[in-house]
Design a protein around this motif. Structure first.
Motif, PDB file in Angstrom:
ATOM      1  N   ASP A   6       0.569  -1.303   0.248  1.00  0.00           N
ATOM      2  CA  ASP A   6       0.008  -0.276  -0.013  1.00  0.00           C
ATOM      3  C   ASP A   6       1.253   1.502   0.409  1.00  0.00           C
ATOM      4  OD1 ASP A   6      -2.185  -1.665  -0.613  1.00  0.00           O
ATOM      5  OD2 ASP A   6      -2.312  -1.499   2.168  1.00  0.00           O
ATOM      6  N   LEU A   7       2.345   0.888   0.699  1.00  0.00           N
ATOM      7  CA  LEU A   7       3.060   1.738   0.669  1.00  0.00           C
ATOM      8  C   LEU A   7       3.598   2.232  -0.305  1.00  0.00           C
ATOM      9  CD1 LEU A   7       3.798   1.819   4.633  1.00  0.00           C
ATOM     10  CD2 LEU A   7       2.451   3.876   3.097  1.00  0.00           C
ATOM     11  N   GLY A   8       3.406   1.073  -1.053  1.00  0.00           N
ATOM     12  CA  GLY A   8       4.483   1.352  -2.838  1.00  0.00           C
ATOM     13  C   GLY A   8       5.988   0.627  -2.896  1.00  0.00           C
ATOM     14  N   PHE A   9       6.118  -0.356  -1.818  1.00  0.00           N
ATOM     15  CA  PHE A   9       7.393  -1.010  -1.763  1.00  0.00           C
ATOM     16  C   PHE A   9       7.288  -1.504  -2.542  1.00  0.00           C
ATOM     17  CE2 PHE A   9       7.578   1.195   2.798  1.00  0.00           C
ATOM     18  CZ  PHE A   9       8.705   1.545   2.393  1.00  0.00           C
ATOM     19  N   ASP A  10       8.329  -1.918  -3.833  1.00  0.00           N
ATOM     20  CA  ASP A  10       8.046  -3.353  -4.550  1.00  0.00           C
ATOM     21  C   ASP A  10       8.536  -4.546  -3.900  1.00  0.00           C
ATOM     22  OD1 ASP A  10      11.163  -3.345  -4.636  1.00  0.00           O
ATOM     23  OD2 ASP A  10      11.256  -1.954  -6.845  1.00  0.00           O
ATOM     24  N   ILE A  11       8.590  -5.971  -4.360  1.00  0.00           N
ATOM     25  CA  ILE A  11       8.537  -6.757  -4.285  1.00  0.00           C
ATOM     26  C   ILE A  11       9.933  -7.441  -3.599  1.00  0.00           C
ATOM     27  CG2 ILE A  11       8.589  -9.515  -4.075  1.00  0.00           C
ATOM     28  CD1 ILE A  11       5.672  -8.706  -4.200  1.00  0.00           C
ATOM     29  N   ALA A  12      11.518  -6.756  -4.390  1.00  0.00           N
ATOM     30  CA  ALA A  12      12.247  -6.943  -3.658  1.00  0.00           C
ATOM     31  C   ALA A  12      12.696  -6.204  -2.504  1.00  0.00           C
ATOM     32  CB  ALA A  12      13.641  -5.989  -4.563  1.00  0.00           C
ATOM     33  N   ALA A  13      12.125  -5.097  -2.627  1.00  0.00           N
ATOM     34  CA  ALA A  13      12.148  -4.314  -1.036  1.00  0.00           C
ATOM     35  C   ALA A  13      11.557  -4.770   0.287  1.00  0.00           C
ATOM     36  CB  ALA A  13      12.302  -2.570  -0.998  1.00  0.00           C
ATOM     37  N   ILE A  14      10.588  -5.710   0.060  1.00  0.00           N
ATOM     38  CA  ILE A  14       9.475  -5.888   1.472  1.00  0.00           C
ATOM     39  C   ILE A  14      10.050  -7.632   1.391  1.00  0.00           C
ATOM     40  CG2 ILE A  14       7.430  -7.490   1.098  1.00  0.00           C
ATOM     41  CD1 ILE A  14       6.097  -4.918  -0.379  1.00  0.00           C
ATOM     42  N   LYS A  15      11.000  -8.291   0.158  1.00  0.00           N
ATOM     43  CA  LYS A  15      11.525  -9.093   0.628  1.00  0.00           C
ATOM     44  C   LYS A  15      12.771  -8.825   1.307  1.00  0.00           C
ATOM     45  CE  LYS A  15      10.726 -12.247  -2.864  1.00  0.00           C
ATOM     46  NZ  LYS A  15      11.154 -13.471  -4.337  1.00  0.00           N
ATOM     47  N   THR A  16      13.618  -8.193   1.350  1.00  0.00           N
ATOM     48  CA  THR A  16      14.397  -7.398   2.075  1.00  0.00           C
ATOM     49  C   THR A  16      14.663  -6.739   3.494  1.00  0.00           C
ATOM     50  OG1 THR A  16      15.860  -6.905  -0.287  1.00  0.00           O
ATOM     51  CG2 THR A  16      16.279  -6.030   1.788  1.00  0.00           C
ATOM     52  N   MET A  17      13.467  -6.185   3.254  1.00  0.00           N
ATOM     53  CA  MET A  17      12.557  -5.897   4.320  1.00  0.00           C
ATOM     54  C   MET A  17      12.691  -7.253   5.544  1.00  0.00           C
ATOM     55  SD  MET A  17      11.077  -2.125   4.947  1.00  0.00           S
ATOM     56  CE  MET A  17       9.424  -2.748   2.768  1.00  0.00           C
ATOM     57  N   LEU A  18      11.857  -8.120   5.307  1.00  0.00           N
ATOM     58  CA  LEU A  18      11.011  -8.795   6.025  1.00  0.00           C
ATOM     59  C   LEU A  18      12.024 -10.455   6.001  1.00  0.00           C
ATOM     60  CD1 LEU A  18       7.768 -10.548   3.532  1.00  0.00           C
ATOM     61  CD2 LEU A  18       8.391  -9.563   5.555  1.00  0.00           C
ATOM     62  N   ALA A  19      14.024 -10.364   5.292  1.00  0.00           N
ATOM     63  CA  ALA A  19      14.819 -10.945   5.670  1.00  0.00           C
ATOM     64  C   ALA A  19      14.950 -10.449   6.288  1.00  0.00           C
ATOM     65  CB  ALA A  19      15.805 -10.867   4.216  1.00  0.00           C
ATOM     66  N   LEU A  20      15.337  -8.904   6.687  1.00  0.00           N
ATOM     67  CA  LEU A  20      16.427  -8.333   7.931  1.00  0.00           C
ATOM     68  C   LEU A  20      15.679  -8.600   9.365  1.00  0.00           C
ATOM     69  CD1 LEU A  20      16.992  -4.950   5.964  1.00  0.00           C
ATOM     70  CD2 LEU A  20      18.852  -6.942   7.070  1.00  0.00           C
ATOM     71  N   GLN A  21      13.943  -9.044   9.620  1.00  0.00           N
ATOM     72  CA  GLN A  21      13.140  -9.267  10.328  1.00  0.00           C
ATOM     73  C   GLN A  21      14.033 -10.490  10.750  1.00  0.00           C
ATOM     74  OE1 GLN A  21       9.253  -9.459  10.114  1.00  0.00           O
ATOM     75  NE2 GLN A  21       8.781  -7.101   9.014  1.00  0.00           N
ATOM     76  N   GLU A  22      14.503 -10.753  10.321  1.00  0.00           N
ATOM     77  CA  GLU A  22      14.993 -12.697  10.635  1.00  0.00           C
ATOM     78  C   GLU A  22      15.679 -12.549  11.730  1.00  0.00           C
ATOM     79  OE1 GLU A  22      13.503 -15.174  10.400  1.00  0.00           O
ATOM     80  OE2 GLU A  22      12.201 -14.144   9.247  1.00  0.00           O
ATOM     81  N   VAL A  23      16.944 -11.447  11.421  1.00  0.00           N
ATOM     82  CA  VAL A  23      18.532 -10.793  12.311  1.00  0.00           C
ATOM     83  C   VAL A  23      17.460  -9.459  13.202  1.00  0.00           C
ATOM     84  CG1 VAL A  23      20.636 -10.242  12.267  1.00  0.00           C
ATOM     85  CG2 VAL A  23      19.347 -11.635  10.230  1.00  0.00           C
ATOM     86  N   PRO A  24      16.957  -9.512  14.243  1.00  0.00           N
ATOM     87  CA  PRO A  24      16.659  -8.529  15.297  1.00  0.00           C
ATOM     88  C   PRO A  24      17.532  -7.971  15.723  1.00  0.00           C
ATOM     89  CG  PRO A  24      15.754 -11.006  16.269  1.00  0.00           C
ATOM     90  CD  PRO A  24      16.985 -10.976  15.387  1.00  0.00           C
ATOM     91  N   GLU A  25      18.763  -8.504  15.752  1.00  0.00           N
ATOM     92  CA  GLU A  25      19.996  -7.768  16.719  1.00  0.00           C
ATOM     93  C   GLU A  25      20.477  -6.729  15.469  1.00  0.00           C
ATOM     94  OE1 GLU A  25      19.439 -11.297  17.425  1.00  0.00           O
ATOM     95  OE2 GLU A  25      18.835 -10.381  19.307  1.00  0.00           O
ATOM     96  N   ALA A  26      20.170  -7.010  13.936  1.00  0.00           N
ATOM     97  CA  ALA A  26      21.116  -6.492  13.326  1.00  0.00           C
ATOM     98  C   ALA A  26      20.320  -4.709  13.470  1.00  0.00           C
ATOM     99  CB  ALA A  26      20.570  -6.542  11.567  1.00  0.00           C
ATOM    100  N   SER A  27      21.686  -3.906  12.722  1.00  0.00           N
ATOM    101  CA  SER A  27      21.150  -2.507  12.709  1.00  0.00           C
ATOM    102  C   SER A  27      19.660  -2.675  11.536  1.00  0.00           C
ATOM    103  CB  SER A  27      22.358  -1.777  12.070  1.00  0.00           C
ATOM    104  OG  SER A  27      22.169  -0.205  11.786  1.00  0.00           O
ATOM    105  N   CYS A  28      18.626  -1.226  12.390  1.00  0.00           N
ATOM    106  CA  CYS A  28      18.269  -1.437  11.168  1.00  0.00           C
ATOM    107  C   CYS A  28      18.145  -0.078   9.972  1.00  0.00           C
ATOM    108  CB  CYS A  28      15.988  -0.451  11.368  1.00  0.00           C
ATOM    109  SG  CYS A  28      16.960   1.084  12.277  1.00  0.00           S
ATOM    110  N   GLU A  29      19.676   0.247   9.445  1.00  0.00           N
ATOM    111  CA  GLU A  29      19.638   0.848   8.698  1.00  0.00           C
ATOM    112  C   GLU A  29      19.525   0.422   7.113  1.00  0.00           C
ATOM    113  OE1 GLU A  29      24.549   2.972   6.949  1.00  0.00           O
ATOM    114  OE2 GLU A  29      24.367   1.976   9.136  1.00  0.00           O
ATOM    115  N   GLN A  30      19.499  -0.617   6.719  1.00  0.00           N
ATOM    116  CA  GLN A  30      19.338  -0.764   5.546  1.00  0.00           C
ATOM    117  C   GLN A  30      17.587  -0.564   5.462  1.00  0.00           C
ATOM    118  OE1 GLN A  30      20.320  -4.627   4.243  1.00  0.00           O
ATOM    119  NE2 GLN A  30      19.345  -4.262   2.256  1.00  0.00           N
ATOM    120  N   VAL A  31      16.748  -1.197   6.428  1.00  0.00           N
ATOM    121  CA  VAL A  31      15.736  -0.538   6.010  1.00  0.00           C
ATOM    122  C   VAL A  31      14.977   0.479   6.270  1.00  0.00           C
ATOM    123  CG1 VAL A  31      13.008  -0.937   7.486  1.00  0.00           C
ATOM    124  CG2 VAL A  31      15.198  -2.611   7.829  1.00  0.00           C
TER     125      VAL A  31
END
Length: 137
Positions: free
Chosen positions: A56-81
């Motif tokens: 709904d916010l316009g993110f493409d599938i690739a960006a969503i896949k990346t953000m979902l993958a980053l959720q799997e590493v909760p201690e990682a920096s959210c800089e990429q997100v």
């Protein structure tokens, strides 16, 4: 556990879209009953809700896949997100600028129209001209 129909109603995502997301591995394939019906749980609802909101916010599938993958590493920096969100914001702002330009051009065309005959219609004339080469009357 809920069926794909219930998941669709709960999240507002079309059943065919849910199946598509499964095929492209945006959501994991769910367990199935002996008769082959898909069954989804609370995590699937949360994930699909996340995807729907991101789309709904316009993110493409690739960006969503990346953000979902980053959720799997909760201690990682959210800089990429944050960078993904900033890129999306810039894309939205760019579209807004383009749309404002379109509005200006359409408004100008409509104002220049004298509602006479189609043969002398200013709107048709402007649309037929190459971009940047408005004819003068």
């Amino acid at each position: 556990m809920i069926t794909i129909g219930a998941l669709s109603k709960h999240t507002g995502v079309n059943i065919e879209t849910i199946r598509y997301y499964e095929r492209i591995r945006l959501i994991p394939p769910p367990p199935r009953t002996d008769s082959g019906r898909r069954l989804y749980g609370a995590e699937d609802i949360r994930r699909l809700t996340f995807i729907r909101h991101a789309r709904d916010l316009g993110f493409d599938i690739a960006a969503i896949k990346t953000m979902l993958a980053l959720q799997e590493v909760p201690e990682a920096s959210c800089e990429q997100v944050s960078r993904i969100a900033a890129d999306q914001l810039e894309a939205v702002e760019s579209r807004i600028r383009r749309l404002l330009g379109l509005r200006t051009e359409l408004t100008r065309m409509i104002k220049e129209c004298d509602n006479g005959k189609v043969a002398t219609c200013r709107i048709i004339e402007v649309l037929a001209d190459p971009p940047g080469q408005a004819t003068s009357r």
